[in-house]
Design an enzyme around this catalytic site. Structure first.
Site, PDB file in Angstrom:
ATOM      1  N   ASP A 131      -3.965  13.291  14.320  1.00  0.00           N
ATOM      2  CA  ASP A 131      -3.808  14.139  13.143  1.00  0.00           C
ATOM      3  C   ASP A 131      -3.464  15.544  13.623  1.00  0.00           C
ATOM      4  O   ASP A 131      -4.189  16.106  14.453  1.00  0.00           O
ATOM      5  CB  ASP A 131      -5.108  14.201  12.335  1.00  0.00           C
ATOM      6  CG  ASP A 131      -5.461  12.871  11.683  1.00  0.00           C
ATOM      7  OD1 ASP A 131      -4.753  11.880  11.936  1.00  0.00           O
ATOM      8  OD2 ASP A 131      -6.445  12.839  10.926  1.00  0.00           O
ATOM      9  N   ASP A 159      -6.111   6.453  -0.918  1.00  0.00           N
ATOM     10  CA  ASP A 159      -7.296   7.215  -0.515  1.00  0.00           C
ATOM     11  C   ASP A 159      -8.295   7.142  -1.661  1.00  0.00           C
ATOM     12  O   ASP A 159      -8.018   7.616  -2.765  1.00  0.00           O
ATOM     13  CB  ASP A 159      -6.920   8.668  -0.214  1.00  0.00           C
ATOM     14  CG  ASP A 159      -5.920   8.766   0.930  1.00  0.00           C
ATOM     15  OD1 ASP A 159      -5.851   7.822   1.728  1.00  0.00           O
ATOM     16  OD2 ASP A 159      -5.212   9.779   1.017  1.00  0.00           O
TER      17      ASP A 159
END
Length: 240
Positions: A11, A130
């Site tokens: 990330d 998500d």
């Protein structure tokens, strides 16, 4: 039984490889150069890399050039995620030569565009779901995005090839994956599912691997690897 694919995560925030807790901005722990991290996972035997532009996801700029550099340096398959929500960001993502692209927020805010992209690009497109409870959360996890199963039903009809399912409550916490959520999503689609969030141990990975017959194809592993809960080599061995 086919084996569980492992996708170590890199990330990127402000040019650095970071991990977040619950996906929240401001909870970063930095782990240095994204390229070094990605190459380390490749050397350790990874077949996939899950590469995320967090600035693009949060709308705080982007790391487009760096993301492209990392993706193009890889000899392994790359799944690219973060802020891919219109023709421009999709074209830039696909231009990196990545294997597939994860759409997130865009899938919630511009459903017509997503349907078009799925129709045009097929297997190169995955949709990130998500989830908190049964509610989807969009744009860097700060907005409510509607019901998980209604959205899943729509995307199934549109021909979405794959889903990446993250339980936000678990992400970056090392508290174990939400196996019930994964089972429920697998029951609601015949498309492969990639699990994300909460993996803390080899036993967690074995538990996810036990869902391969139900439709789980892979697991994204982030913090557990960076926190050295286990090595990637150990993880690959545990799920092979």
């Amino acid at each position: 039984m086919s084996k569980l694919e492992l996708l170590p995560a890199v990330d990127v925030r402000d040019g650095q490889a970071v991990r977040l807790v619950h996906g929240e901005s401001g909870t970063e722990t930095s782990y240095g150069s994204p390229l070094e991290a990605a190459l380390a996972w490749q050397r350790s035997g990874a077949e996939w890399l899950h590469l995320v532009d967090l600035d693009a996801a949060f709308g705080t700029g982007d790391n487009r050039a760096l993301i492209a550099e990392v993706a193009q340096a890889m000899d392994i398959k790359v799944e690219l995620s973060g802020g891919i929500r219109d023709d421009d960001t999709l074209a830039a993502a696909l231009a990196t030569g990545c294997t597939r692209v994860n759409l997130g927020t865009a899938a919630l805010e511009t459903p017509e565009w997503v349907a078009k992209v799925i129709a045009e690009h097929g297997d190169k497109i995955a949709v990130g779901l998500d989830v908190r409870g049964t509610t989807l959360r969009g744009r860097g996890w700060t907005r409510d995005g509607g019901d998980l199963y209604e959205t899943l039903d729509r995307l199934n009809k549109e021909g979405c090839a794959r889903y990446v399912v993250t339980d936000i409550a678990k992400d970056g916490t090392l508290q174990g994956p939400n196996l019930e959520l994964l089972k429920n999503v697998c029951a609601a689609t015949d498309r492969p599912v990639v699990a994300s969030g909460g993996v803390s141990s080899l036993d967690d990975l074995r538990a996810i691997a036990g869902l391969v017959p139900a439709g789980v194809e892979g697991a994204i592993v982030g913090k557990a690897l960076y926190a050295k809960a286990f090595t990637l080599e150990e993880a690959l061995e545990a799920t092979s």
